[in-house]
Structure formats: structure tokens, C-alpha cells
Design an enzyme around this catalytic site. Structure first.
Site, PDB file in Angstrom:
ATOM      1  N   CYS A 117     -69.687  -5.099   8.406  1.00 41.60           N
ATOM      2  CA  CYS A 117     -69.897  -4.055   9.096  1.00 41.60           C
ATOM      3  C   CYS A 117     -69.814  -4.558  10.714  1.00 41.60           C
ATOM      4  O   CYS A 117     -69.809  -5.621  11.237  1.00 41.60           O
ATOM      5  CB  CYS A 117     -71.777  -3.886   8.977  1.00 41.60           C
ATOM      6  SG  CYS A 117     -71.574  -2.663  10.541  1.00 41.60           S
TER       7      CYS A 117
HETATM    8  N1  LIG Z   1     -74.316   1.879   6.934  1.00 41.13           N
HETATM    9  C1  LIG Z   1     -73.604   1.549   8.123  1.00 41.13           C
HETATM   10  O1  LIG Z   1     -74.195   1.328   8.956  1.00 41.13           O
HETATM   11  C2  LIG Z   1     -71.922   2.135   7.687  1.00 41.13           C
HETATM   12  C3  LIG Z   1     -71.477   2.367   6.172  1.00 41.13           C
HETATM   13  N2  LIG Z   1     -69.904   2.500   6.479  1.00 41.13           N
HETATM   14  C4  LIG Z   1     -69.612   3.249   5.362  1.00 41.13           C
HETATM   15  O2  LIG Z   1     -68.774   2.852   5.113  1.00 41.13           O
HETATM   16  C5  LIG Z   1     -68.449   4.084   3.942  1.00 41.13           C
HETATM   17  C6  LIG Z   1     -66.929   5.196   5.081  1.00 41.13           C
HETATM   18  O3  LIG Z   1     -67.986   5.964   5.707  1.00 41.13           O
HETATM   19  P1  LIG Z   1     -67.703   7.892   6.631  1.00 41.13           P
HETATM   20  O4  LIG Z   1     -67.004   6.612   7.523  1.00 41.13           O
HETATM   21  O5  LIG Z   1     -68.988   7.826   7.092  1.00 41.13           O
HETATM   22  O6  LIG Z   1     -66.835   7.721   5.507  1.00 41.13           O
HETATM   23  P2  LIG Z   1     -65.569   9.081   5.205  1.00 41.13           P
HETATM   24  O7  LIG Z   1     -64.582   7.751   6.062  1.00 41.13           O
HETATM   25  O8  LIG Z   1     -65.594   9.265   3.991  1.00 41.13           O
HETATM   26  O9  LIG Z   1     -66.138  10.252   6.469  1.00 41.13           O
HETATM   27  C7  LIG Z   1     -66.981  10.976   5.817  1.00 41.13           C
HETATM   28  C8  LIG Z   1     -67.161  12.412   6.696  1.00 41.13           C
HETATM   29  O10 LIG Z   1     -67.226  12.396   8.243  1.00 41.13           O
HETATM   30  C9  LIG Z   1     -66.362  12.506   9.098  1.00 41.13           C
HETATM   31  N3  LIG Z   1     -66.718  11.611   9.777  1.00 41.13           N
HETATM   32  C10 LIG Z   1     -67.299  10.243   9.632  1.00 41.13           C
HETATM   33  N4  LIG Z   1     -67.658   9.953  10.965  1.00 41.13           N
HETATM   34  C11 LIG Z   1     -67.946  10.378  11.296  1.00 41.13           C
HETATM   35  C12 LIG Z   1     -68.272  11.114  12.883  1.00 41.13           C
HETATM   36  N5  LIG Z   1     -68.479   9.416  13.303  1.00 41.13           N
HETATM   37  N6  LIG Z   1     -68.168  12.289  13.717  1.00 41.13           N
HETATM   38  C13 LIG Z   1     -68.031  13.048  12.841  1.00 41.13           C
HETATM   39  N7  LIG Z   1     -67.419  12.997  11.831  1.00 41.13           N
HETATM   40  C14 LIG Z   1     -67.779  11.623  11.202  1.00 41.13           C
HETATM   41  C15 LIG Z   1     -65.419  11.956   8.677  1.00 41.13           C
HETATM   42  O11 LIG Z   1     -64.464  12.873   9.180  1.00 41.13           O
HETATM   43  P3  LIG Z   1     -62.774  11.826   9.890  1.00 41.13           P
HETATM   44  O12 LIG Z   1     -62.637  10.752   9.269  1.00 41.13           O
HETATM   45  O13 LIG Z   1     -61.838  13.154  10.376  1.00 41.13           O
HETATM   46  O14 LIG Z   1     -64.230  11.640  11.588  1.00 41.13           O
HETATM   47  C16 LIG Z   1     -65.046  12.600   7.227  1.00 41.13           C
HETATM   48  O15 LIG Z   1     -65.168  13.800   7.003  1.00 41.13           O
HETATM   49  C17 LIG Z   1     -69.384   4.874   2.690  1.00 41.13           C
HETATM   50  O16 LIG Z   1     -69.679   4.269   2.214  1.00 41.13           O
HETATM   51  C18 LIG Z   1     -70.043   4.260   4.917  1.00 41.13           C
HETATM   52  O17 LIG Z   1     -71.072   4.460   4.167  1.00 41.13           O
HETATM   53  C19 LIG Z   1     -69.593   3.152   7.806  1.00 41.13           C
HETATM   54  C20 LIG Z   1     -70.201   2.697   8.315  1.00 41.13           C
HETATM   55  C21 LIG Z   1     -71.366   2.043   9.018  1.00 41.13           C
HETATM   56  N1  LIG Z   2     -71.171  -0.564   9.597  1.00 38.28           N
HETATM   57  C1  LIG Z   2     -70.480  -1.008   8.079  1.00 38.28           C
HETATM   58  N2  LIG Z   2     -71.366  -0.742   6.944  1.00 38.28           N
HETATM   59  C2  LIG Z   2     -70.912  -0.990   5.624  1.00 38.28           C
HETATM   60  C3  LIG Z   2     -69.920  -0.932   5.178  1.00 38.28           C
HETATM   61  N3  LIG Z   2     -69.452  -1.316   4.157  1.00 38.28           N
HETATM   62  C4  LIG Z   2     -71.320  -0.558   3.755  1.00 38.28           C
HETATM   63  N4  LIG Z   2     -71.592  -0.780   4.827  1.00 38.28           N
HETATM   64  C5  LIG Z   2     -73.257  -1.282   4.494  1.00 38.28           C
HETATM   65  O1  LIG Z   2     -73.241  -2.538   4.568  1.00 38.28           O
HETATM   66  C6  LIG Z   2     -74.658  -2.938   3.593  1.00 38.28           C
HETATM   67  C7  LIG Z   2     -74.438  -3.924   2.076  1.00 38.28           C
HETATM   68  O2  LIG Z   2     -74.828  -5.069   4.098  1.00 38.28           O
HETATM   69  P1  LIG Z   2     -75.582  -6.250   3.691  1.00 38.28           P
HETATM   70  O3  LIG Z   2     -76.248  -7.046   4.731  1.00 38.28           O
HETATM   71  O4  LIG Z   2     -76.726  -6.282   2.457  1.00 38.28           O
HETATM   72  O5  LIG Z   2     -73.732  -7.117   3.028  1.00 38.28           O
HETATM   73  C8  LIG Z   2     -74.143  -1.937   2.856  1.00 38.28           C
HETATM   74  O6  LIG Z   2     -75.192  -0.810   1.610  1.00 38.28           O
HETATM   75  C9  LIG Z   2     -74.103  -0.577   4.011  1.00 38.28           C
HETATM   76  O7  LIG Z   2     -74.770   0.318   3.939  1.00 38.28           O
HETATM   77  C10 LIG Z   2     -68.758  -1.194   6.102  1.00 38.28           C
HETATM   78  O8  LIG Z   2     -67.894  -1.130   5.862  1.00 38.28           O
HETATM   79  N5  LIG Z   2     -68.602  -1.043   7.506  1.00 38.28           N
END
Ligand SMILES: NC(=O)C1=CN([C@@H]2O[C@H](COP(=O)(O)OP(=O)(O)OC[C@H]3O[C@@H](n4cnc5c(N)ncnc54)[C@H](OP(=O)(O)O)[C@@H]3O)[C@@H](O)[C@H]2O)C=CC1
Ligand SMILES: Nc1nc2c(ncn2[C@@H]2O[C@H](COP(=O)(O)O)[C@@H](O)[C@H]2O)c(=O)[nH]1
Length: 320
Positions: free
Chosen positions: A179
Site C-alpha cells: 500500500c
Molecule cells: N485497503 C486499503 O487500504 C486500500 C485498498 N485498495 C484496493 O485497491 C482497489 C481499488 O480500489 P478503489 O480505488 O476504491 O476502487 P476503484 O478504482 O474500483 O474505485 C471505485 C469507485 O469509487 C470511486 N472512488 C474511489 N476512490 C474514491 C475517492 N477517494 N473519492 C471519490 N471516489 C472514489 C472511483 O472513481 P474515481 O476513480 O473516478 O475516483 C470508482 O468509481 C480495491 O481492490 C481496493 O480494495 C486501494 C487503496 C487502499
Molecule cells: N493502499 C492499498 N491497499 C491495498 C492495495 N491492494 C490491496 N490492498 C490492501 O492490502 C491488504 C493486504 O495487506 P498485507 O499487509 O497483508 O499484504 C489487502 O487485503 C487490501 O486491503 C493497494 O493497491 N493499495
């Protein structure tokens, strides 16, 4: 003038569990199984729904061994996936997003008469109106499906997702090994604090997601009130892990990349994840056995016979 209050928060490495009197004659007598939704699973930990961690074969591998799994949502046909799992006599557990593509996929599932046993709403910050809409849609169209919503990181967000209809909530923002959200946006909460807050706020099960770097971290998450733990890097690097195998100067590695990495997205847009290489470790079987043995040991140190013993185990802060 606005005043910002800064609260110290804790991660897995900041605390240890305090040993209690053991009541079993053998660690083998400790039961690691967990009831989660409509089923019981062998262990309260499962692999992240990431394209570099699991694929359809991995999902079968876990389900056949009685472990929970969730397929990722990237370039997957949910109808074909669920059919294949059901044809093999296994439960179906898929991930969904919040955009039009997901609504179309859910229509296709309904048209095919398929109701997955588990669904995970998988977005970075599920405390948002798009997630609320999708949760309402899933609960209406798939009333028998156990819906996990995530991710969130605060008690208020957990309460909202519970009130919107989630059957379980996945907690953890920006604590993952690949991340870079915290670096690029400044947002993150350490996992001990996140899990304690979220689990105390809701009645539904909470999944502690990300940041597991040692096996004992799983027991710590359960002590904080988590029912399940999700981990990515823990399950990366094995034959069964979905990431590609790479050879560099005679040494073998496997790719582990974030779902929001350029590698997964295919474009450098809103990138919040990176790709790393982890040493290749062979078959995953040894890990699965070791995880179970270590958790049995944790239960015995907590003074019980099953996972209930871990919840609320006293913790100490490590002085640095
Ligand atoms: N657990 C964690 O800490 C994190 C996990 N991830 C993982 O990465 C993958 C992609 O995640 P994610 O970007 O949410 O999914 P997507 O790229 O599929 O976004 C989902 C939708 O939500 C909108 N969106 C996403 N973030 C925001 C925001 N901050 N504000 C407003 N709208 C938003 C996007 O629009 P638009 O792209 O136009 O903004 C899109 O339409 C997922 O699998 C997620 O679990 C990602 C980051 C953190
Ligand atoms: N900020 C982001 N978080 C992400 C992304 N892809 C996955 N994830 C989150 O990380 C955990 C796994 O963490 P680990 O420490 O066990 O390796 C996963 O389950 C998601 O919640 C990303 O691209 N950006």
C-alpha cells in the site's frame, strides 16, 4: 481557530498478549475453527482478494481444505466463477465494485439464477454513497448472500456500513505491505486501534485487513475483537499464490502487487499501490499447517480451548 486533537494509536508491533493459565493438555486440543456467515471454517484467516494472491485454482484449494476465500474482482466473470465452484460442490465467494460494470455482473448472476454464498464489496473507502447504493442493491437482489463490506477504518464508518445492511465489515485502510495510500494521501490508521474501535462499534463480525507481518499478529487481531483476519503478503510467494514467478540471477521470486497499483490497473491513474518481489517459498501447505499450529498455541496461552479465549486477552504496550 480550529483545534486538532492528536490521539496516539497502536499497530500490531506495538503490543503483546499477556500469557494466561493453560487449561489443555496439548495444543492439539485447541479448536481454531470459526463460524462466519452460513458456514464454519478451519481457520479465522484468509487470503486477500488480490490478483497477485489468489486465482480460481487458489480459491478451490482453500475451499477444499475448509478455509474461507474471496475471489478478487479484476477481469473475472462472476457467473462462470460461481458455476465452476458450485459444480465442484464448493461455496462461491466473489468480490464486487461499485460501478456500472458490477451492476451488469449482478444482473447476469440473477439472470443465471446464481446466488453466491458470500460477496465482498471491495473498495478503498467504503464509507461513501456509492457503496451505500451498492449495498442496498445487493441486499435487495441477493437476500440470501452474506455481504461483507469494506474497507473502513473508524467506529462511525463501521456503524454506517452495519446500518446500510452489511453482514460483516472489513476494517483496515492503508496498512498493507504494498500500500502507498498513506504516503500519497496522508490517510491511515494502525491496525490494533482500527480493529479495537470497529469491533466494539458493531454487532456484525469484523475482519481485520492488512498489516499482518508475523503469525502472532493474527491472535492479536482476534484479541481486539476481530472475527476474521485478511492477509495478502502472508500468502504471497507460494506455488499456489497467483503472482508470476520471476528468476533473477538464479534466485526465484514471486510478484506481489497492490490492487490499486499501476500493474493491476494497467494505467498510472489514481495509483495507491506498488509491486514488489517476494522470495519464492514452494508449496503453501507447510504455511497452512504452521498457521493452524501457531494459532492453537495462541489459544492455549490465552487459557482456553477455542477462539473465544482470545477475545479480550489482556495486552501490554511495548516500551521503546
Ligand atoms: N485497503 C486499503 O487500504 C486500500 C485498498 N485498495 C484496493 O485497491 C482497489 C481499488 O480500489 P478503489 O480505488 O476504491 O476502487 P476503484 O478504482 O474500483 O474505485 C471505485 C469507485 O469509487 C470511486 N472512488 C474511489 N476512490 C474514491 C475517492 N477517494 N473519492 C471519490 N471516489 C472514489 C472511483 O472513481 P474515481 O476513480 O473516478 O475516483 C470508482 O468509481 C480495491 O481492490 C481496493 O480494495 C486501494 C487503496 C487502499
Ligand atoms: N493502499 C492499498 N491497499 C491495498 C492495495 N491492494 C490491496 N490492498 C490492501 O492490502 C491488504 C493486504 O495487506 P498485507 O499487509 O497483508 O499484504 C489487502 O487485503 C487490501 O486491503 C493497494 O493497491 N493499495
Amino acid at each position: 481557530m480550529s483545534i486538532v486533537t492528536i490521539t496516539p494509536e497502536l499497530n500490531y508491533g506495538d503490543v503483546y498478549l499477556v500469557p494466561q493459565k493453560t487449561v489443555v493438555d496439548s495444543r492439539k486440543d485447541c479448536d481454531t475453527s470459526v463460524a462466519f456467515g452460513p458456514r464454519r471454517f478451519a481457520m479465522p484467516v484468509y487470503a486477500s482478494n488480490m490478483k497477485s494472491v489468489i486465482n480460481e485454482a487458489t480459491c478451490r484449494h482453500f475451499a477444499e481444505r475448509g478455509w474461507f476465500y474471496t475471489m478478487h474482482r479484476f477481469n473475472v466473470d462472476p457467473v462462470a466463477f460461481c458455476r465452476n465452484m458450485h459444480d465442484a460442490g464448493l461455496f462461491a465467494s466473489i468480490s464486487v465494485g461499485v460501478n456500472d460494470e458490477t451492476y451488469a455482473q449482478l444482473d447476469a448472476l440473477r439472470a443465471a439464477g446464481i446466488s453466491p454464498e458470500y460477496m465482498t464489496l471491495d473498495i478503498a473507502n467504503a464509507w461513501c454513497v456509492k457503496a451505500e447504493r451498492m449495498i442496498a442493491h445487493v441486499k435487495k437482489q441477493f437476500p440470501d448472500t452474506f455481504l461483507i463490506g469494506g474497507n473502513i477504518a473508524t467506529a462511525d464508518a463501521a456503524r454506517d456500513l452495519e446500518s446500510w445492511g452489511c453482514d460483516a465489515i472489513k476494517a483496515g485502510i492503508a496498512g498493507g505491505r504494498v500500500c502507498i495510500t498513506k504516503n500519497k494521501t496522508g490517510f491511515h490508521r494502525p491496525m490494533i486501534s482500527t480493529t479495537l474501535d470497529c469491533a466494539a462499534a458493531v454487532k456484525v463480525p469484523v475482519i481485520a485487513d492488512g498489516g499482518i507481518s508475523e503469525h502472532g499478529d493474527i491472535a492479536k487481531a482476534l484479541a481486539c475483537g476481530a472475527t476474521m483476519v485478511m492477509a495478502g503478503s502472508l500468502f504471497a510467494g507460494y506455488d499456489e499464490s497467483a503472482g508470476g514467478l520471476i528468476e533473477i540471477e538464479g534466485k526465484h521470486y514471486k510478484e506481489y502487487f497492490g490492487s490499486a497499483s499501476e500493474h493491476n490497473k494497467g494505467a498510472y491513474v489514481n495509483v495507491e499501490g506498488k509491486k514488489i518481489l517476494v522470495p519464492y517459498k514452494g508449496s503453501i501447505e507447510k504455511l497452512l499447517v504452521e498457521l493452524q499450529q501457531d494459532l492453537q498455541s495462541s489459544i492455549s496461552y490465552a487459557g482456553g480451548r477455542d477462539l473465544a479465549a482470545l477475545k479480550g486477552t489482556p495486552m501490554v504496550l511495548v516500551a521503546r
